[in-house]
Design a protein around this motif. Structure first.
Motif, PDB file in Angstrom:
ATOM      1  N   ALA B  36       0.827  -1.211   0.000  1.00  0.00           N
ATOM      2  CA  ALA B  36       0.000   0.000   0.000  1.00  0.00           C
ATOM      3  C   ALA B  36       0.859   1.259   0.000  1.00  0.00           C
ATOM      4  N   TYR B  37       1.958   1.195   0.707  1.00  0.00           N
ATOM      5  CA  TYR B  37       2.875   2.342   0.772  1.00  0.00           C
ATOM      6  C   TYR B  37       3.420   2.625  -0.632  1.00  0.00           C
ATOM      7  N   ALA B  38       3.822   1.587  -1.323  1.00  0.00           N
ATOM      8  CA  ALA B  38       4.382   1.772  -2.663  1.00  0.00           C
ATOM      9  C   ALA B  38       3.365   2.412  -3.599  1.00  0.00           C
ATOM     10  N   ALA B  50      -4.076  -1.334   4.786  1.00  0.00           N
ATOM     11  CA  ALA B  50      -3.852  -2.740   5.135  1.00  0.00           C
ATOM     12  C   ALA B  50      -4.820  -3.176   6.230  1.00  0.00           C
ATOM     13  N   GLN B  51      -5.038  -2.300   7.199  1.00  0.00           N
ATOM     14  CA  GLN B  51      -6.016  -2.613   8.250  1.00  0.00           C
ATOM     15  C   GLN B  51      -7.399  -2.814   7.651  1.00  0.00           C
ATOM     16  N   GLU B  52      -7.763  -1.933   6.729  1.00  0.00           N
ATOM     17  CA  GLU B  52      -9.081  -2.024   6.104  1.00  0.00           C
ATOM     18  C   GLU B  52      -9.254  -3.352   5.379  1.00  0.00           C
ATOM     19  N   ALA B  53      -8.203  -3.774   4.725  1.00  0.00           N
ATOM     20  CA  ALA B  53      -8.291  -5.034   3.987  1.00  0.00           C
ATOM     21  C   ALA B  53      -8.559  -6.183   4.943  1.00  0.00           C
ATOM     22  N   VAL B  77      -7.327  -6.346  -2.693  1.00  0.00           N
ATOM     23  CA  VAL B  77      -8.033  -5.246  -2.034  1.00  0.00           C
ATOM     24  C   VAL B  77      -7.082  -4.079  -1.792  1.00  0.00           C
ATOM     25  N   VAL B  78      -5.926  -4.386  -1.252  1.00  0.00           N
ATOM     26  CA  VAL B  78      -4.971  -3.317  -0.954  1.00  0.00           C
ATOM     27  C   VAL B  78      -4.516  -2.631  -2.237  1.00  0.00           C
ATOM     28  N   VAL B 131       3.688  -3.715 -11.129  1.00  0.00           N
ATOM     29  CA  VAL B 131       5.073  -3.510 -10.671  1.00  0.00           C
ATOM     30  C   VAL B 131       5.172  -3.729  -9.163  1.00  0.00           C
ATOM     31  N   ALA B 132       4.243  -3.157  -8.426  1.00  0.00           N
ATOM     32  CA  ALA B 132       4.301  -3.284  -6.965  1.00  0.00           C
ATOM     33  C   ALA B 132       4.110  -4.732  -6.526  1.00  0.00           C
ATOM     34  N   LEU B 133       3.170  -5.412  -7.146  1.00  0.00           N
ATOM     35  CA  LEU B 133       2.957  -6.812  -6.775  1.00  0.00           C
ATOM     36  C   LEU B 133       4.175  -7.662  -7.126  1.00  0.00           C
ATOM     37  N   HIS B 134       4.813  -7.331  -8.223  1.00  0.00           N
ATOM     38  CA  HIS B 134       5.969  -8.118  -8.648  1.00  0.00           C
ATOM     39  C   HIS B 134       7.174  -7.868  -7.739  1.00  0.00           C
TER      40      HIS B 134
END
Lengths: 484, 182
Positions: B36-38, B50-53, B77-78, B131-134
């Protein structure tokens, strides 16, 4: 792909993981029956967007002279009962401990006379700490040797200039009167000493005329509304679903009152609790509209109500405010403590505003103006507390967005984050809209109050950067940027 | 899957070998904050998203707990919420709205790394997510495709386009390789 880029991305990922390494992770969050304060962060967004920097002072100018010195001298005010469904979600005494104070500060400068200190020139100086953001779309310029973004605001003539000064600090200047060149000149002359930013060399037309109005104010959404950095006072926060409100009383002088009015666009005179006051609205990015009501509650005490609810609701709320008992106030403070403790230690989450509750609820609960279908699902155009909203549903997911009931263009994103529709109110003279790359036709619907709304499904992978509003004769009436 | 239906998210240990929500939280929370930060660029919103997820997962755990990979659902979700402007701002507001309270946020990134993620966030949302997930979540193409609900070929196309754009955006530090510049 180059090894360099791959290395950079891996290194940047490693940094991210290091940054989160110390976060506590105990038990997964559970819904709590106690709603937690959701204050609107959006003042920051509005300010940096340069869209809300407007003030038209009228009538009963504030004149505060005697400033109370401690919190005990400042009356507390709370909402009476569960007014309009708002439930208390937290409270705090001011000033906050330094470590919990805001994400930045904002200062106001003006040139004018006693009746309107900003009549000839106005300037807001916003200094944000780490994580602070500014406008990303606009003219790219360089100020102070750094890349900066110059963006037009919503108000005619308003403009903002934002850049990263050093490390993580970001400075944003906003004005509705200075214009592009003078704003850049002011930026070039700024004096920056650590976190302290003051005006330095000014353009000749402003030299000796632009003066400070009020004190530096805390910019922290948890502390809506603005209040001077080290002031004494109290804040109570309320929530009803996605609607939030805060009530603050704090020590302030006439300059602080004037500056707050300037920063919140509270420019319409009203009467509140028998006092002369002002009310204003600030459309925010993301479709949220903030209303601010402020008045002088007692000599040297400024009272402010800020909320996302309808204006009439907030006025009724303000008129119904009352002084709480000491026990009642302590309970409010305890609620804040317990909420934040839970959130940081066990991760308890209590907000009702989650992605799971958004789809469809608004449309079910409020007046639906029009409905339809598009390739990705169905949509509803509806009213929610005076805001114009659009929701979409696709399978078991959905999303919605609400905004200014007069906004020219608003983007609806689906639960996948993709922009799926744009819609907006047609201004006088416009009969339709042209949406580049629209998936299907652009529809226009008339609302019972005479507004006409266009809407069009769009391809999330080819989001148009603008919408063109057209007159009856097909001529362009206006071109509006789309926030993707 | 009846056993899944009666298994509450508060179960101390997973049934039938599946992790409980608490176990997932302890194991995955920080990684989701990083994701989420990225994508959001906001330290406060990242933690909140992240808490919400996890909160959303709690509400529908009877279903999600039965998934082969509930973490993929959390990541989706995030990733989706973090690129949504309005959701990000609401999360940021919520995170910062703890009156008088303490909060622990992720640390700030070094400027050079922040610049990388700024460039990622400037990409179209889907490319940024891929990109972030990878890189952040260390997910292979197939897993990203499953997470985002799209074809593997689509993920590869997004990754390729993202790398091209990032190489340009982060130049001159990262010139395109000759084979990519063609």
């Amino acid at each position: 792909m180059t090894a360099d880029l791959d290395t950079m991305l891996h290194a940047a990922s490693d940094s991210l993981h290091e940054a989160v390494d110390g976060l506590p992770a105990g038990e997964a969050p559970r819904p709590s029956p106690v709603p937690r304060l959701v204050a609107a962060a959006v003042l920051v967004a509005a300010l940096v967007a340069g869209g809300a920097l407007v003030l038209r002072l009228r009538d009963h100018e504030g004149s505060i002279s005697d400033i109370p010195s401690g919190p005990d001298d400042i009356p507390r005010l709370v909402v009476d009962g569960d007014t309009h469904g708002l439930r208390a979600s937290g409270g705090a005494d001011l000033p906050l401990p330094a470590e919990t104070q805001g994400i930045g500060t904002v200062g106001a400068y003006g040139a004018g006379d006693a009746s309107d200190p900003f009549a000839e020139a106005d300037l807001a100086v916003i200094v944000l700490g780490p994580g602070g953001s500014g406008p990303t779309q606009g003219e790219s310029v360089r100020v102070r040797g750094k890349p900066a973004t110059l963006a037009a605001g919503d108000e005619p003539g308003s403009v903002s200039l934002s850049w990263k000064e050093r490390d993580q600090a970001r400075i944003t200047l906003g004005s509705r009167t200075l214009g592009r060149d003078r704003l850049i000149a002011v930026a070039e002359g700024l004096r920056v000493d650590g976190d302290r930013v003051t005006l330095g060399t000014l353009p000749p037309s402003l030299d000796g005329r632009l003066r400070r109005i009020g004190h530096d104010m805390v910019l922290d959404i948890s502390m809506l509304p603005f209040f001077p950095v080290s002031t004494a006072g109290h804040v109570a926060a309320y929530q009803a679903g996605d609607q939030v409100a805060a009530v603050a009383t704090y020590a302030g002088d006439a300059g602080d009152l004037t500056a707050t009015r300037y920063l919140t666009s509270a420019d319409r005179p009203i009467e509140v609790r028998g006092h002369p006051g002002w009310i204003g609205r600030s459309p925010q990015n993301g479709g949220v509209v903030l209303h601010t009501i402020l008045w002088e509650e007692s000599p040297g005490v400024i009272a402010v109500v800020v909320g996302t609810d309808a204006e009439a609701t907030l006025l009724a709320l303000a008129d119904g405010l009352r002084a709480p008992s000491d026990a009642e106030w302590r309970a409010l403070l305890d609620r804040s403590d317990s909420e934040s403790d839970a959130a940081t230690s066990s991760g308890v989450e209590s907000s009702t505003a989650t992605m799971a509750t958004i789809p469809g609820e608004g449309a079910d609960a409020h007046q639906v103006y029009a409905s339809g279908a598009y390739a990705g699902g169905t949509w509803n155009l509806y009213d929610e507390a005076g805001q114009l909203c659009l929701s979409s549903e696709s399978g078991d997911s959905g999303s919605s967005v609400c905004g200014d009931p007069r906004a020219g263009v608003t983007t609806l994103h689906d639960s996948g984050g993709g922009a799926v529709m744009v819609f907006g109110v047609l201004p006088t003279g416009a009969a339709g809209a042209e949406v580049p790359g629209a998936v299907g036709s652009v529809e226009v619907h008339g609302l019972p109050d005479g507004r006409r709304v266009y809407l069009a499904p769009i391809d999330p992978h080819h989001v148009p950067d603008h919408v063109t509003l057209l007159g009856d004769d097909g001529r362009t009436v206006d071109t509006l940027a789309v926030d993707s | 899957m009846g056993v899944i239906d009666v298994r509450g998210p508060t179960a101390a240990g997973g049934m039938l070998g599946a992790p409980s929500l608490d176990e997932l939280y302890r194991r995955e929370f920080r990684g989701l904050v990083a994701l989420a930060y990225a994508l959001s660029g906001s330290r406060s919103a990242a933690e909140e998203l992240a808490q919400e997820a996890f909160l959303a997962a709690h509400r529908r755990w009877s279903r999600i707990g039965g998934y082969d990979d509930p973490v993929a659902w959390l990541r989706r979700v995030v990733a989706n919420q973090a690129v949504s402007t309005i959701r990000r701002r609401v999360a940021e507001a919520r995170a910062l709205a703890r009156l008088g309270g303490r909060r622990q946020l992720p640390g700030a990134l070094p400027e050079r790394d922040e610049a990388v993620w700024r460039a990622v966030r400037a990409l179209p949302a889907r490319q940024a997510q891929v990109v972030a997930l990878h890189y952040v979540s260390d997910q292979p193409v197939a897993a990203i495709a499953a997470t985002l609900g799209c074809a593997e070929g689509t993920v590869k196309a997004h990754l390729h386009a993202a790398r091209q754009s990032l190489a340009r955006a982060l130049a001159p530090a990262t010139p395109l390789a000759p084979e990519e510049a063609r």
